[in-house]
Design a protein around this motif. Structure first.
Motif, PDB file in Angstrom:
ATOM      1  N   ASP A  55     -64.294  -2.009  -8.238  1.00  0.00           N
ATOM      2  CA  ASP A  55     -63.342  -2.949  -7.639  1.00  0.00           C
ATOM      3  C   ASP A  55     -62.888  -3.157  -6.761  1.00  0.00           C
ATOM      4  OD1 ASP A  55     -63.008  -5.601  -6.461  1.00  0.00           O
ATOM      5  OD2 ASP A  55     -61.523  -6.465  -8.953  1.00  0.00           O
ATOM      6  N   HIS A  56     -63.865  -3.400  -5.358  1.00  0.00           N
ATOM      7  CA  HIS A  56     -62.358  -2.807  -4.471  1.00  0.00           C
ATOM      8  C   HIS A  56     -61.772  -3.530  -4.282  1.00  0.00           C
ATOM      9  CE1 HIS A  56     -64.664  -6.320  -2.594  1.00  0.00           C
ATOM     10  NE2 HIS A  56     -63.325  -6.069  -1.927  1.00  0.00           N
ATOM     11  N   ARG A  57     -61.181  -4.128  -4.160  1.00  0.00           N
ATOM     12  CA  ARG A  57     -59.878  -5.518  -4.385  1.00  0.00           C
ATOM     13  C   ARG A  57     -58.440  -4.490  -5.215  1.00  0.00           C
ATOM     14  NH1 ARG A  57     -62.950 -10.637  -5.538  1.00  0.00           N
ATOM     15  NH2 ARG A  57     -63.479  -9.057  -7.218  1.00  0.00           N
ATOM     16  N   ARG A  58     -59.652  -3.704  -5.856  1.00  0.00           N
ATOM     17  CA  ARG A  58     -57.728  -3.141  -7.060  1.00  0.00           C
ATOM     18  C   ARG A  58     -57.719  -1.411  -6.365  1.00  0.00           C
ATOM     19  NH1 ARG A  58     -57.864  -5.234 -12.806  1.00  0.00           N
ATOM     20  NH2 ARG A  58     -58.429  -7.484 -12.320  1.00  0.00           N
ATOM     21  N   TRP A  59     -58.268  -1.197  -5.161  1.00  0.00           N
ATOM     22  CA  TRP A  59     -58.043  -0.188  -4.699  1.00  0.00           C
ATOM     23  C   TRP A  59     -56.672  -0.088  -4.146  1.00  0.00           C
ATOM     24  CZ3 TRP A  59     -63.582   0.942  -2.514  1.00  0.00           C
ATOM     25  CH2 TRP A  59     -64.045   1.657  -3.862  1.00  0.00           C
TER      26      TRP A  59
END
Length: 59
Positions: A55-59
């Motif tokens: 999930d790129h939003r949590r990187w």
């Protein structure tokens, strides 16, 4: 389906076929359903972990 799950299902099926008592046969048949359900849940959980990891939003 992984090798362990397939082996467990085969063993439960063999034992169900060899059982002479109704209760034993019912147990091994229910065990097969349980094994399949657990395999499904494990696959879903692994997919969820993969999804959360990427999930790129949590990187």
């Amino acid at each position: 389906m992984d090798e362990t799950t397939k082996w467990l299902l085969d063993q439960a099926n063999t034992l169900a076929e060899q059982s002479k008592d109704y209760e034993d046969r019912a147990f091994f048949t229910a065990l097969q359903a349980f094994i399949q359900e657990q395999a499904t849940r494990l696959d879903q959980a692994q997919g969820e972990v993969d999804g959360r990891f990427w999930d790129h939003r949590r990187w």
